[in-house]
Design a protein around this motif. Structure first.
Motif, PDB file in Angstrom:
ATOM      1  N   ARG A 206      67.094  63.676  17.746  1.00 52.90           N
ATOM      2  CA  ARG A 206      66.091  63.573  18.803  1.00 52.90           C
ATOM      3  C   ARG A 206      65.696  62.119  19.049  1.00 52.90           C
ATOM      4  O   ARG A 206      65.494  61.703  20.194  1.00 52.90           O
ATOM      5  N   THR A 207      65.593  61.323  17.985  1.00 51.02           N
ATOM      6  CA  THR A 207      65.237  59.907  18.115  1.00 51.02           C
ATOM      7  C   THR A 207      66.270  59.158  18.949  1.00 51.02           C
ATOM      8  O   THR A 207      65.919  58.374  19.848  1.00 51.02           O
TER       9      THR A 207
ATOM     10  N   GLY B  60      65.482  54.150  27.376  1.00 52.64           N
ATOM     11  CA  GLY B  60      66.108  52.838  27.378  1.00 52.64           C
ATOM     12  C   GLY B  60      65.767  51.979  26.189  1.00 52.64           C
ATOM     13  O   GLY B  60      65.648  50.758  26.302  1.00 52.64           O
ATOM     14  N   VAL B  61      65.574  52.617  24.999  1.00 54.75           N
ATOM     15  CA  VAL B  61      65.282  51.857  23.789  1.00 54.75           C
ATOM     16  C   VAL B  61      66.359  52.144  22.742  1.00 54.75           C
ATOM     17  O   VAL B  61      67.177  53.045  22.891  1.00 54.75           O
ATOM     18  N   ASP B  62      66.327  51.368  21.659  1.00 55.14           N
ATOM     19  CA  ASP B  62      67.364  51.450  20.640  1.00 55.14           C
ATOM     20  C   ASP B  62      67.041  52.543  19.634  1.00 55.14           C
ATOM     21  O   ASP B  62      66.450  52.284  18.587  1.00 55.14           O
ATOM     22  N   GLY B  63      67.434  53.763  19.927  1.00 60.06           N
ATOM     23  CA  GLY B  63      67.191  54.876  19.014  1.00 60.06           C
ATOM     24  C   GLY B  63      67.980  54.747  17.723  1.00 60.06           C
ATOM     25  O   GLY B  63      67.486  55.089  16.642  1.00 60.06           O
ATOM     26  N   ARG B  64      69.218  54.252  17.811  1.00 56.32           N
ATOM     27  CA  ARG B  64      70.033  54.068  16.607  1.00 56.32           C
ATOM     28  C   ARG B  64      69.356  53.088  15.644  1.00 56.32           C
ATOM     29  O   ARG B  64      69.298  53.323  14.435  1.00 56.32           O
ATOM     30  N   GLY B  65      68.851  51.996  16.200  1.00 58.59           N
ATOM     31  CA  GLY B  65      68.172  51.016  15.362  1.00 58.59           C
ATOM     32  C   GLY B  65      66.952  51.607  14.679  1.00 58.59           C
ATOM     33  O   GLY B  65      66.644  51.273  13.519  1.00 58.59           O
ATOM     34  N   ARG B  66      66.270  52.495  15.383  1.00 59.41           N
ATOM     35  CA  ARG B  66      65.086  53.132  14.800  1.00 59.41           C
ATOM     36  C   ARG B  66      65.475  54.054  13.648  1.00 59.41           C
ATOM     37  O   ARG B  66      64.774  54.125  12.635  1.00 59.41           O
TER      38      ARG B  66
ATOM     39  N   ARG C  77      59.006  52.396  31.214  1.00 63.75           N
ATOM     40  CA  ARG C  77      59.648  53.600  30.684  1.00 63.75           C
ATOM     41  C   ARG C  77      59.046  54.862  31.293  1.00 63.75           C
ATOM     42  O   ARG C  77      59.759  55.820  31.614  1.00 63.75           O
ATOM     43  N   LYS C  78      57.721  54.868  31.450  1.00 65.52           N
ATOM     44  CA  LYS C  78      57.084  56.051  32.024  1.00 65.52           C
ATOM     45  C   LYS C  78      57.416  56.196  33.504  1.00 65.52           C
ATOM     46  O   LYS C  78      57.582  57.320  33.995  1.00 65.52           O
ATOM     47  N   ILE C  79      57.521  55.083  34.195  1.00 68.33           N
ATOM     48  CA  ILE C  79      57.918  55.135  35.603  1.00 68.33           C
ATOM     49  C   ILE C  79      59.319  55.724  35.723  1.00 68.33           C
ATOM     50  O   ILE C  79      59.583  56.597  36.559  1.00 68.33           O
ATOM     51  N   GLU C  80      60.234  55.263  34.875  1.00 66.62           N
ATOM     52  CA  GLU C  80      61.609  55.760  34.918  1.00 66.62           C
ATOM     53  C   GLU C  80      61.650  57.250  34.583  1.00 66.62           C
ATOM     54  O   GLU C  80      62.362  58.033  35.236  1.00 66.62           O
ATOM     55  N   LEU C  81      60.885  57.658  33.579  1.00 63.68           N
ATOM     56  CA  LEU C  81      60.842  59.075  33.233  1.00 63.68           C
ATOM     57  C   LEU C  81      60.212  59.876  34.366  1.00 63.68           C
ATOM     58  O   LEU C  81      60.650  60.989  34.679  1.00 63.68           O
ATOM     59  N   GLY C  82      59.189  59.304  35.006  1.00 61.83           N
ATOM     60  CA  GLY C  82      58.553  59.976  36.136  1.00 61.83           C
ATOM     61  C   GLY C  82      59.523  60.197  37.283  1.00 61.83           C
ATOM     62  O   GLY C  82      59.490  61.241  37.946  1.00 61.83           O
TER      63      GLY C  82
END
Length: 306
Positions: free
Chosen positions: A54-55, A63-69, A187-192
């Protein structure tokens, strides 16, 4: 065209069949296994695999680095002293929660901070208190871990040779905060935008609610409505959304803000002036516009007094 106010997040009956989430794919599962193998991590159970998949999935959505997290979460647990037994839930989700933007660029400090945080000990203390319900455990553990990390890593450390004055540090902190706010807003704009496109394709409330949960893992209908409304009004106006907080944008887009007031604030924001949500709410109050919150409070007071 539909009206976002009509969407109240209708849900199907509780007896519905389990939905296979978007991140439950062989591709994401293999990606997580490759990361764990590279880190020489112990085997992950189904709950941990679900959290990591899920991460990565949601990281790509925003648009963030989920793998890095995922990598940082594993390192914080497995490379810190005394947390070898915490490579399981609810600890993995709690640690993943602090491995995001708030401590970006301070990964080594974050890993070292967990030398002073006994994850399993937190849970044992909660159990000894006999105060928390089982369903409360994940959220409480996450809150405790975040608070402990913040105490250990705040204020941000400065290089030993730094000669910056107090005012310069303050201005730098402001710039960093504004950059973080801008990333959240973008990010919220893009998700919106994505939610609005989905809404246009699925006019039915119940079907739309199902699709949102399945594709974006969002349960709160008010958040969904908020992001769609802001994206429709300001998604193609960077001169607005790049210069305002999310709170200000939601208050601007609110149906409680008159068109005239909205234009005035838009002009000020476009000119580079800082406008916050509280100021927009106050402007509504001066012209006698009832906000949704004030209407709810009024009804609650009426019921309480009857």
């Amino acid at each position: 065209m539909y009206d976002e106010d009509d969407y109240e997040g209708d849900v199907a009956p509780e007896t519905r069949e389990p939905v296979k989430n978007k991140w439950h794919t062989d591709e994401l599962a293999n990606e997580v296994r490759e990361i764990l193998a590279a880190l020489e991590a112990p085997p992950a159970d189904g709950e941990v695999m679900d959290t990591f998949q899920r991460t990565i999935f949601r990281g790509r959505q925003f648009g963030v680095d989920g793998r890095g997290r995922v990598v940082l979460t594993c390192r914080c647990i497995l490379e810190s002293e005394g947390n070898e037994d915490a490579f399981r839930e609810p600890f993995v989700s709690a640690v993943a929660g602090v491995c995001g933007d708030e401590f970006a660029g301070r990964e080594l400090e974050l890993i070292e901070a967990f030398d002073r945080i006994n994850l399993v000990g937190i849970f044992e203390t909660m159990r000894a208190l006999e105060y928390f319900r089982l369903s409360d455990v994940p959220s409480v553990v996450s809150a405790v871990v975040r608070n402990k990390v913040r105490r250990l890593l705040s204020p941000p450390s400065l290089p030993a040779a730094s000669k910056k004055g107090r005012q310069e540090r303050k201005e730098e902190a402001k710039r960093e905060r504004r950059a973080l706010i801008s990333r959240v807003v973008e990010r919220k704009i893009e998700l919106g935008r994505k939610l609005a496109a989905l809404r246009d394709a699925i006019p039915g409330n119940k079907q739309f609610g199902w699709a949102v949960r399945k594709q974006f893992d969002i349960d709160d209908s008010s958040d969904v409505t908020e992001m769609m409304r802001v994206a429709r009004l300001y998604g193609d106006r960077p001169e607005i959304f790049c210069n305002a907080s999310w709170h200000a944008l939601t208050e601007l887009a609110s149906s409680a803000t008159s068109e005239g007031e909205r234009r005035k604030f838009e002009t000020r924001i476009s000119a580079g002036e800082r406008v916050n949500g509280a100021e927009i709410i106050r402007a509504r109050a001066t012209i006698g516009v009832r906000t949704p919150r004030s209407a709810r409070d009024e009804r609650a007071n009426h019921i309480g007094g009857s």
